[in-house]
Design a protein around this motif. Structure first.
Motif, PDB file in Angstrom:
ATOM      1  N   LEU A 124       8.938   6.573   6.492  1.00 62.56           N
ATOM      2  CA  LEU A 124       8.801   8.012   6.669  1.00 62.56           C
ATOM      3  C   LEU A 124       9.503   8.778   5.555  1.00 62.56           C
ATOM      4  N   SER A 125       8.989   8.608   4.362  1.00 66.07           N
ATOM      5  CA  SER A 125       9.454   9.378   3.218  1.00 66.07           C
ATOM      6  C   SER A 125       8.225   9.904   2.488  1.00 66.07           C
ATOM      7  N   LYS A 126       8.343  11.079   1.917  1.00 62.94           N
ATOM      8  CA  LYS A 126       7.196  11.660   1.214  1.00 62.94           C
ATOM      9  C   LYS A 126       6.846  10.840  -0.030  1.00 62.94           C
ATOM     10  N   GLU A 127       7.836  10.158  -0.589  1.00 61.79           N
ATOM     11  CA  GLU A 127       7.569   9.305  -1.746  1.00 61.79           C
ATOM     12  C   GLU A 127       6.649   8.151  -1.358  1.00 61.79           C
ATOM     13  N   THR A 128       6.945   7.491  -0.223  1.00 60.68           N
ATOM     14  CA  THR A 128       6.121   6.383   0.254  1.00 60.68           C
ATOM     15  C   THR A 128       4.727   6.870   0.618  1.00 60.68           C
ATOM     16  N   LEU A 129       4.653   7.981   1.332  1.00 57.68           N
ATOM     17  CA  LEU A 129       3.356   8.526   1.734  1.00 57.68           C
ATOM     18  C   LEU A 129       2.515   8.895   0.516  1.00 57.68           C
ATOM     19  N   THR A 130       3.153   9.487  -0.485  1.00 56.68           N
ATOM     20  CA  THR A 130       2.420   9.875  -1.701  1.00 56.68           C
ATOM     21  C   THR A 130       1.865   8.644  -2.407  1.00 56.68           C
ATOM     22  N   LYS A 131       2.666   7.587  -2.466  1.00 58.20           N
ATOM     23  CA  LYS A 131       2.222   6.355  -3.130  1.00 58.20           C
ATOM     24  C   LYS A 131       1.005   5.766  -2.426  1.00 58.20           C
ATOM     25  N   LYS A 132       1.038   5.754  -1.084  1.00 55.93           N
ATOM     26  CA  LYS A 132      -0.079   5.191  -0.329  1.00 55.93           C
ATOM     27  C   LYS A 132      -1.319   6.086  -0.403  1.00 55.93           C
ATOM     28  N   LEU A 133      -1.117   7.372  -0.159  1.00 56.30           N
ATOM     29  CA  LEU A 133      -2.255   8.286  -0.053  1.00 56.30           C
ATOM     30  C   LEU A 133      -2.890   8.616  -1.406  1.00 56.30           C
ATOM     31  N   SER A 134      -2.137   8.419  -2.504  1.00 55.07           N
ATOM     32  CA  SER A 134      -2.694   8.717  -3.832  1.00 55.07           C
ATOM     33  C   SER A 134      -3.818   7.754  -4.198  1.00 55.07           C
ATOM     34  N   GLN A 135      -3.951   6.664  -3.436  1.00 57.73           N
ATOM     35  CA  GLN A 135      -5.066   5.742  -3.660  1.00 57.73           C
ATOM     36  C   GLN A 135      -6.382   6.351  -3.173  1.00 57.73           C
ATOM     37  N   VAL A 136      -6.272   7.382  -2.326  1.00 64.55           N
ATOM     38  CA  VAL A 136      -7.474   7.982  -1.721  1.00 64.55           C
ATOM     39  C   VAL A 136      -7.633   9.453  -2.095  1.00 64.55           C
TER      40      VAL A 136
END
Length: 215
Positions: free
Chosen positions: A94-106
């Motif tokens: 639950l960090s915006k860095e982790t979410l950004t890394k995952k979601l930037s693939q889409v």
């Protein structure tokens, strides 16, 4: 599922007890099985589960010795591939860095930022994040097992393991991607002889005891 009827796959699936360790499974099939797990339902598509596929015999032996209960050790040794379903702890995920890394693939640009902010808010409402990840591991493993059966391979869902021991091995072997990663579930995949299985007929409660239909 391609050539076989899904109902038949479900009915014919057995939890394998004895694997044929002399027959290897192609890497293409293992990847196809794992991909079925990747395509399983995942809340907001974030893939909370990661699969570590262990085919190395020395490492399987190591896992079997300390990471699994004695009743499951031989399966781990004899199967072609051991699948470890792992997920990170809430503190890391639950960090915006982790979410950004995952979601930037889409997503890209403003849409990416909008999704990151929205999903960050949603995930923070989940009180039992470990339980949330566990439910995804079970769902993912179901898709994995069905695809294995579809390809004519055997699978064993194994809950009899010692998470702390497997987690230590994952760290020792430098297979973990962060210090919070935790093993939630395990499976074995491999070739088997149906005639060598003691439980070829599913034992289940009666249908009438399994459900209630509310009209």
């Amino acid at each position: 599922m391609s050539s076989r009827n899904l109902t038949n796959i479900i009915n014919e699936r057995v939890s394998v007890v004895n694997y044929n360790k002399k027959q290897n499974v192609s890497e293409d099939k293992i990847l196809q099985i794992i991909d079925a797990g990747r395509l399983a339902p995942s809340s907001v598509g974030l893939e909370y589960i990661r699969i570590i596929a262990v085919r190395n015999q020395e490492l399987k032996n190591k896992l079997a010795k300390t990471g699994f209960l004695p009743s499951n050790s031989q399966k781990v040794i004899d199967c072609d591939t051991v699948l470890l379903f792992v997920s990170s702890k809430k503190e890391n995920f639950l960090s915006k860095e982790t979410l950004t890394k995952k979601l930037s693939q889409v997503f890209k640009g403003e849409e990416l930022q909008h999704r990151v902010d929205g999903y960050f808010g949603f995930l923070n409402t989940i009180k039992d994040f470990d339980g949330f990840c566990e439910s995804h591991a079970y769902l993912t493993s179901s898709f994995v097992g069905l695809e294995a059966e579809n390809l004519g391979l055997g699978a064993t869902w194994i809950g009899g393991f010692i998470p702390s021991e497997i987690n230590n091995i994952i760290k020792e072997e430098k297979l973990a991607i962060d210090k919070f990663e935790n093993t939630i579930f395990t499976m074995c995949i491999g070739e088997y002889d149906i005639n060598q299985q003691p439980n070829k007929i599913k034992k289940r409660v009666a249908m009438k005891d399994f459900y209630k239909l509310v009209k």
